[in-house]
Design an enzyme around this catalytic site. Structure first.
Site, short mmCIF file in Angstrom:
data_model
loop_
_atom_site.label_atom_id
_atom_site.label_comp_id
_atom_site.label_asym_id
_atom_site.label_seq_id
_atom_site.Cartn_x
_atom_site.Cartn_y
_atom_site.Cartn_z
N PRO A 179 0.83 -1.22 0.00
CA PRO A 179 0.00 0.00 0.00
C PRO A 179 0.85 1.25 0.00
CG PRO A 179 -0.92 -1.62 1.48
CD PRO A 179 0.38 -2.19 1.00
N CYS A 180 0.44 2.21 -0.81
CA CYS A 180 1.30 3.37 -1.09
C CYS A 180 0.83 4.65 -0.43
CB CYS A 180 1.37 3.59 -2.61
SG CYS A 180 -0.24 4.00 -3.35
#
Length: 376
Positions: A109-110
């Protein structure tokens, strides 16, 4: 003579199994690659599509994912996928029947890394999941690994580089698709950098008769856009966003999950990335929601946010504009048409925004060498 003939026939029979092994080895050496794959943060299994395009036969595909809609799409297209649930529950070697993993792939997840985010970095619990990737990389010891993530500040990039032992390679998806999407890739796979296919938005648009009415918008929006064109035509280069108004046929503006405020109305070129914008829609919310892109340019970067008119929009004609359809968004990510047609449009836009650009991943995976064939 009869005895000699019998000996020759016996020797030939003994050699037959060996010859079969040699022939099978030759077939493998001509390009057959088989792998056991662990995909973390798998989403809708874009990695599986990329493996197919790279010509890699997947003998086992383990997927760690928690989004039920993405999992539904993955299972609809690849029923043999082994869903493992949360990455924190994936344990080596128990989960994998003590069999080796050849490839570890994922995009953690960014939200805590992105330039468009708040730069929370590793203090953000979502970005902290990166360390689960590192844990399994150390435990599984795969032959190859690949991590994809967004552009980020140098501090975060250096932490990931130190943990993985390789430097990132920056690739813009615009080389292989109609979408401007800059991402970083950490991998030990030796691959050739993708060539520019020169694909524009007009190349991925569906025929008008296949676009349903809900994707089109009213004349009120067009009139609003035209008023904006006249207004900003007088503003010239004094606009606060720093964009030029010169129309070009290059790439569309980059869209991210977090919208930035600004009021550009008419065609303009972003000199930093060669993007092209057609106008502004009469919609509530941030300007990022209202931007309309010209089909001669590139599409914006897809984001997970969807619904509420957050989907990318394109100019349908000089008097009508519309948002992109789910199929067109699939094409921006080089995903097969209707691959995600197992859930609502809202969920389709979301998972496509979260996913890989498949052809970029496939190009990297093509760098995996054909295994040498050995015999005892």
């Amino acid at each position: 003579f009869t005895w000699l003939a019998q000996q020759v026939m016996l020797n030939l029979l003994c050699l037959t199994p060996l010859m079969r092994i040699i022939q099978r080895s030759k077939k493998l050496s001509r390009g057959k690659r088989e792998m056991r794959v662990l995909s973390l943060f798998d989403g809708m299994s874009c990695a599986r599509i990329a493996l197919e395009r790279a010509g890699i036969n997947v003998t086992s595909y383990y997927a760690s994912e928690v989004d039920k809609y993405a999992m539904k799409v993955a299972q609809a297209n690849y029923p043999d996928t082994v869903q493992l649930g949360s990455v924190t529950d994936v344990m080596w070697p128990e989960t994998f029947e003590k069999l080796p993993i050849d490839l570890l792939i994922g995009g953690s997840p960014c939200q805590g890394f992105s330039f468009a985010g708040k730069q929370l970095n590793f203090d953000d619990p979502r970005s902290a999941l990166f360390w689960e990737y590192v844990r399994l990389l150390k435990e599984c010891k795969p032959r190859y690994f690949l991590l994809e993530n967004v552009r980020m500040n140098q501090r975060s990039q250096d932490v990931i580089t130190e943990a993985l032992g390789v430097k990132p390679i920056a690739i813009n998806s615009s080389l292989v698709s109609a979408q401007n999407r800059k991402r970083l890739y950490w991998t030990n796979i030796p691959f050739k950098y993708p060539l520019d296919k020169e694909i524009m938005m007009k190349d991925i648009l569906q025929d008008p008769d296949k676009v349903s009415p809900e994707h089109y918008h009213s004349m009120k929006a067009v009139e609003y856009m035209e008023r904006g064109n006249e207004k900003w035509g007088q503003a010239g280069s004094r606009r606060a966003d720093g964009y030029e108004q010169t129309p070009q046929t290059q790439k569309s503006f980059t869209l991210t999950a977090n919208m930035h405020k600004g009021v550009p109305y008419n065609y303009f070129k972003d000199t930093r990335s060669g993007l092209i914008k057609a106008g502004e829609a009469d919609l509530k919310g941030h300007d990022y929601n209202r931007r309309v892109y010209h089909p001669d340019g590139k599409a914006p970067t897809l984001a997970a946010a969807s619904g509420g008119n957050l989907e990318p929009k394109t100019l349908a004609s000089t008097t009508t504009w519309r948002k992109l359809t789910p199929v067109e968004v699939e094409r921006l990510q080089t995903v097969p048409d209707n691959y995600t047609d197992h859930v609502s449009n809202t969920q389709r836009y979301k998972m496509l925004g979260n996913g890989f650009t498949v052809d970029v991943i496939a190009q990297i995976l093509r760098g995996i060498p054909v295994p040498a064939c050995t015999m005892s």
